[in-house]
Design an enzyme around this catalytic site. Structure first.
Site, PDB file in Angstrom:
ATOM      1  N   SER A  34      17.378  71.434  19.907  1.00 43.84           N
ATOM      2  CA  SER A  34      16.185  70.903  19.248  1.00 43.84           C
ATOM      3  C   SER A  34      15.087  71.944  19.276  1.00 43.84           C
ATOM      4  CB  SER A  34      15.692  69.639  19.968  1.00 43.84           C
ATOM      5  OG  SER A  34      14.393  69.270  19.544  1.00 43.84           O
ATOM      6  N   TYR A  48      12.572  67.389  28.559  1.00 39.77           N
ATOM      7  CA  TYR A  48      13.374  67.408  27.336  1.00 39.77           C
ATOM      8  C   TYR A  48      13.538  68.842  26.840  1.00 39.77           C
ATOM      9  CZ  TYR A  48      14.867  66.534  22.525  1.00 39.77           C
ATOM     10  OH  TYR A  48      15.557  66.537  21.332  1.00 39.77           O
TER      11      TYR A  48
END
Length: 316
Positions: free
Chosen positions: A157, A183
Site C-alpha cells: 500500500s 499499518y
C-alpha cells in the site's frame, strides 16, 4: 525508467487477463472473500486457472466460490479456511496442499486496527499483513518450487510511506501505539518481503513483486472514523477505483508474460512505481526504504526468528 505496460489506473482485472490462458495452472488468493480479493480470484479463474479462495470465514469463501464459478464457468474454484493469525490453520492449509502452485497472491490484510497483540506478543497488523503471510509462503515453498516458474504477489500500500520497518521496536513496546504507523510498517514489510524472497528463491524459478492496488472502498476501512470516510467520499472521488480496477495490478503481476522472471519490484496502476522522497498525493510512488536490500534481508532474518519461536517450521 521502470517497467510500463499497456494498462493503467482505469484498467480492470478482467481486461488484464484477456487473451491469457492459465489452464493447468494453480493459484491461491488470500482474503479472497471480499474486496479486491474476490476480483483477483475471479480474473484468474476467468483465464482458466484452478483457484483456491482462502479466507478466515469459510462460509463467505464458499459463497464467493459459487459466485465465481457462475460468472466464469470455471468449476476448478474451491474454498479453504485460512486465518493468518492462527498458525495452526496456516499449517493445516499448507499441509493439505498437493501438487505445484504457480501463483500465490498474498492479498489479505487489516488496516488501522486498535492496539491489539497476538498470543505470541506480535502487534496485530504486522502479524496479519506480514508474519502470517510469510509463514504461509514458507509453508508453500515446496509447491512454488515444483511449479518451476511461480509468482508471489504481495499486496502492499502507499500507506508504507508513513513508516519504515522499525527493527528496534517492531511491536510498539517503547513508543506510543499509532495505528497508522503500525499499518505503514506492515506494508513496508510486504514490499521488503518481495525483495528478499526474489533474492533467495529466484534460482528456483520463484519471483515476488509487491503493489499498491489504489484507493478502493472496502471492508479495510472499517476502523476509520465515519466522518473521515464521508469527507473522502467527496474529495477523493476522482482517484478512487472500483474493486475490479483495484485488482488489476495484482492480476498483472500474477499473469503478464511481460513480467516473467521479474521480481523484487513495487508496482502501481499496472506499472512499476517511481522511487520518491514522499508519497505523491497520498497514493503514488514507493519510498526507497521499502526496496532496500539490506532492510529486506534483516526483515527476513528477524521474521524467521519470530516464527521459529512460535513453533513454525521455517526450514522449507
Amino acid at each position: 525508467m521502470g517497467i510500463t505496460t499497456a494498462f493503467d489506473a482505469s484498467s480492470t482485472a478482467l481486461e488484464v487477463v484477456e487473451g491469457i490462458d492459465l489452464t493447468g495452472r494453480t493459484a491461491v488468493v488470500t482474503g479472497a472473500s471480499s474486496g479486491i480479493g474476490v476480483e483477483t480470484a475471479r480474473a484468474l479463474a476467468a483465464a482458466g486457472a484452478a483457484v483456491t479462495v482462502a479466507a478466515r470465514d469459510l462460509a463467505a469463501a464458499e459463497r464467493t466460490v459459487t459466485d465465481i464459478r457462475t460468472t466464469t464457468g470455471n468449476d476448478r474454484v474451491t474454498a479453504a479456511r485460512l486465518d493468518l493469525l492462527d498458525l495452526d490453520t496456516v499449517r493445516a492449509f499448507t499441509d493439505a496442499w498437493t501438487g505445484p502452485l504457480h501463483v500465490l497472491v498474498n492479498n489479505a490484510g487489516v488496516m488501522d486496527t486498535p492496539e491489539t497483540y497476538t498470543e505470541q506478543g506480535w502487534e496485530l497488523q504486522f502479524a496479519t499483513n506480514h508474519l502470517g503471510h510469510m509463514a504461509l509462503t514458507l509453508g508453500l515453498h515446496p509447491a512454488l518450487t515444483a511449479a518451476g516458474d511461480a509468482r508471489v504477489v504481495v499486496v502492499s500500500s502507499s500507506g508504507h510511506g508513513s513508516s519504515p520497518v522499525v527493527f528496534d521496536d517492531l511491536f510498539f513496546e517503547r513508543r506510543a501505539y499509532d495505528p497508522g504507523l503500525a499499518y505503514g510498517q506492515s506494508k513496508t514489510a510486504n514490499a521488503l518481503f518481495a525483495v528478499e524472497l526474489t533474492r533467495r528463491w529466484a534460482d528456483e524459478g520463484i519471483v515476488a513483486n509487491s503493489l499498491m492496488p489504489g484507493g478502493i472502498w472496502t471492508n479495510l476501512q472499517k476502523h476509520w472514523d465515519p466522518k473521515v470516510i464521508d469527507e473522502l467520499s467527496v474529495t477523493a472521488a476522482p482517484i478512487m477505483k472500483t474493486p475490479e480496477q483495484g485488482a488489476a495490478t495484482s492480476v498483472l503481476l500474477a499473469t503478464s508474460p511481460e513480467l516473467a522472471g521479474v521480481g523484487g519490484r513495487y508496482f502501481e496502476d499496472c506499472h512499476e512505481a517511481e522511487v520518491v522522497d514522499e508519497i505523491v498525493d497520498g497514493i503514488h510512488g514507493v519510498r526507497a526504504y521499502a526496496l532496500d536490500p539490506e532492510a529486506a534481508r534483516q526483515l527476513w532474518e528477524v521474521s524467521v526468528e519470530l516464527l521459529d519461536k512460535a513453533g513454525w517450521d521455517t526450514s522449507a
